[in-house]
Motif scaffolding. Sequence first.
Motif, short mmCIF file in Angstrom:
data_model
loop_
_atom_site.label_atom_id
_atom_site.label_comp_id
_atom_site.label_asym_id
_atom_site.label_seq_id
_atom_site.Cartn_x
_atom_site.Cartn_y
_atom_site.Cartn_z
N TYR A 539 73.27 12.37 29.61
CA TYR A 539 72.61 13.26 30.19
C TYR A 539 72.57 14.82 29.96
N ASP A 540 71.47 15.33 29.52
CA ASP A 540 71.82 16.78 29.33
C ASP A 540 71.14 17.66 30.50
N LEU A 541 71.78 18.02 31.29
CA LEU A 541 71.86 18.53 32.95
C LEU A 541 71.79 19.97 32.91
N ASN A 542 71.80 20.51 31.72
CA ASN A 542 71.96 22.10 31.53
C ASN A 542 72.43 22.77 32.77
N GLN A 543 73.68 22.37 33.04
CA GLN A 543 74.60 22.82 34.01
C GLN A 543 75.60 24.06 33.27
N THR A 544 75.80 25.12 34.06
CA THR A 544 76.80 26.14 33.46
C THR A 544 77.80 26.32 34.54
N VAL A 545 78.91 26.86 33.98
CA VAL A 545 80.04 27.40 35.17
C VAL A 545 79.41 28.49 36.17
N GLN A 546 79.48 28.27 37.47
CA GLN A 546 78.95 29.16 38.29
C GLN A 546 79.99 30.34 38.81
N PRO A 547 79.33 31.40 39.18
CA PRO A 547 80.28 32.64 39.51
C PRO A 547 80.98 32.03 40.79
N ALA A 548 82.22 32.88 40.83
CA ALA A 548 82.99 32.39 42.04
C ALA A 548 82.13 33.04 43.45
N PRO A 549 82.35 32.39 44.58
CA PRO A 549 81.85 33.02 45.60
C PRO A 549 82.47 34.36 46.18
N PRO A 550 81.91 35.07 46.94
CA PRO A 550 82.48 36.37 47.28
C PRO A 550 83.86 36.45 47.97
#
Length: 711
Positions: A539-550
């Motif tokens: 499955y191509d979910l188009n997910q990326t690494v998310q920024p760290a929470p504050p």
Amino acid sequence: MKTAKSFCRMCGSACGTVLTLDDDDRLIKVRPDEDNPMSRGYLCYKGLYADEMQNHPDRLLHTVKRQPDGSYRAIDTEVALDEIAGRMADLMAAHGKDAIALYTGGHSYLTSTAWMMLPMFRKALGTNANYSTATIDQSAKFVTVERLGAWAAGKHTIDRSDVMMLIGTNPLVAHSTAGCLTTDPVKTLKREKARGLKLIVIDPRRTETAAFADLLIQPWPGEDATVVAGMVRMILAEGWIDQTFVDRYVEEGGMARLWQAVEPFTPDYVAGRAGVDADELRAAAELFATGDRGSVFSGTGPSMAPHANLNEHLIELLNVICGRYRREGEPVEDVAILMPPRPATAMVVPPMRGFAAVPPGRIRGAGQLFGERMTSTLPDEILTPGEGQVRALFNAGGNPASSFPDQEKTVKALKSLDLLVSIQPFMDTTARLADYVFAPRLQYERADIPMYIYDMSFFPKSWAQYTPEIVKPPEGAQLVDDWYVFWGLAKRLGLTLEYKGEALDMEAAPTTDQLLELRCRGSVIPLDEIKRHPEGKVYDLNQTVQPAPPDATGRFDVMPDDVFGELQSVWREGGREQRLTEGGFTHQLQVRRVREINNSSAMWVPAVHRRMPTNWAAMNPADLEALNLTPESTVTIRSEHGAIPAVVRPDETIRPGVVSMTHSWGGLPGEEGSHEPGVNVNLLISSEHNVEPINAMVRMTAIPVSITPLR
């Protein structure tokens, strides 16, 4: 004849298979599935002989109970569960809940419903005596996470790397280096090499994977810490680090402390001690550190060698100081799609040192890692009297009698138990010591999904597959699902099993499919959708690494005090020649994996036996000549702990001074007529000496030995 699609569960790679069945749904043949989007027509030798496993005349088809004369007789499964539950209740009443121990072996890891049932049973039972292969295989990786920290977004995948380093792992044979070459490994590596990938391999043997290496470093066995410390020093001295990543994610003062620790490991020192070329080592360090993308991966080699925890810490440091992790905004293509969503985040999971919060255990002070006791201590937990002594053991899909270090002690311990229950399809060495043995369904007789360990995907793409039960069990057989044994015992003991807060029905047993639905509840892709694709789907979910929470402030602790002390201890050791001659030894034994079998699984299957009738002692031809040995000569291999006979075979991939053998072969010590060929190298290994702190990991490779011809 008819065919059906499934996937192999001989290891975690889950390669696609096509089964040929007769009109009675009996398995005739297994071949690779060309349409499977992950394995793409690849299936290793272990998967190809599944039909021989399925139809083997020695396969256990009923639950059996040990008789007073040592023989085994069939017993109804429900009667066996009644008897076992009664004996458990008596033991817990007299000795407490920790008298009951659970051991999770490879078969249960590769059976998703067993993997979910065992923690439920342990929690409901209330025992702390929980063991598995995880703490005898690569537990140093867990120690490293606890002491160094971890990167939440993971490492670079092979298809997005320009350089990759493999230390003490051979994924073209083992298929078990998570995140790297687990599926379709040969064609994948060839394709990525053609694209321009540079491969560095560090291994005492010129492995099958090393044949594709741009640079191969062959140190003496057991010198992982020396070699990697030297590489870290070179990278620091040349300024090849990722300064921006280090400044943001390494604890203040950590890099100065790291330099202080590795400074003595100069190129000349490392070359002389590890038996490598200093220029080649520098070339490897430069190639890795100056590349743009690509990570270091390791396997069982460093984790079973001397200084295992230090080895893994230093190896992961290469990724830290070179910033070899996925960053914010980069694609994430290896989502565990049958698990609930869990975003990949660009942040450090700080070191927790959870092991330090657990009281020291009874045996050598070993505590717990991630809720598990250390497997190398289990025989002593059985043999040592006192509060908390293990008196009953449930072996779920493992083979401790063949796979644990110090086989003599392990067998003595297993024989001394008040109750030993094993779930295994054959009467292997552990089953032959058990009071009860349950005959489980084999892989194509049960519904399943691929293995997820700690909810981590083994696959480089967002892929999953479901298989129904396809093969009909042999006529007249009374087989059990692995999970049913523990559900049945819980019912009889009045326990309620819960999975993620949801109680199971304890009156009517669930089906395997119902358990799979429960395990996959809330998953990224619904299980019903996966079932629509017989060969699985990417499955191509188009997910990326998310920024760290504050509030994310975690940093890597690159050189804590205990790691610093361990590295100083390595520096103070004498060289290899001194360590060997002091004990009267001449060689080092390096354990290895082979294409033909997975641990102790099937060396007696005819297809295997024809290719590999024994676990040879492989040696460089120059060593055979020096010892006046010819191929197939028999020798005695002796360590400080024990001795074994072995049949030698020439192997030019091994440097002189090293002997290489596979582990977990052979029968029980002193047993006559064993159907397991070969000899068990664990007879050479002590579980009391050369033991790591924290995880009590035993030295299981790089063992000093002498080799004497048998006249």
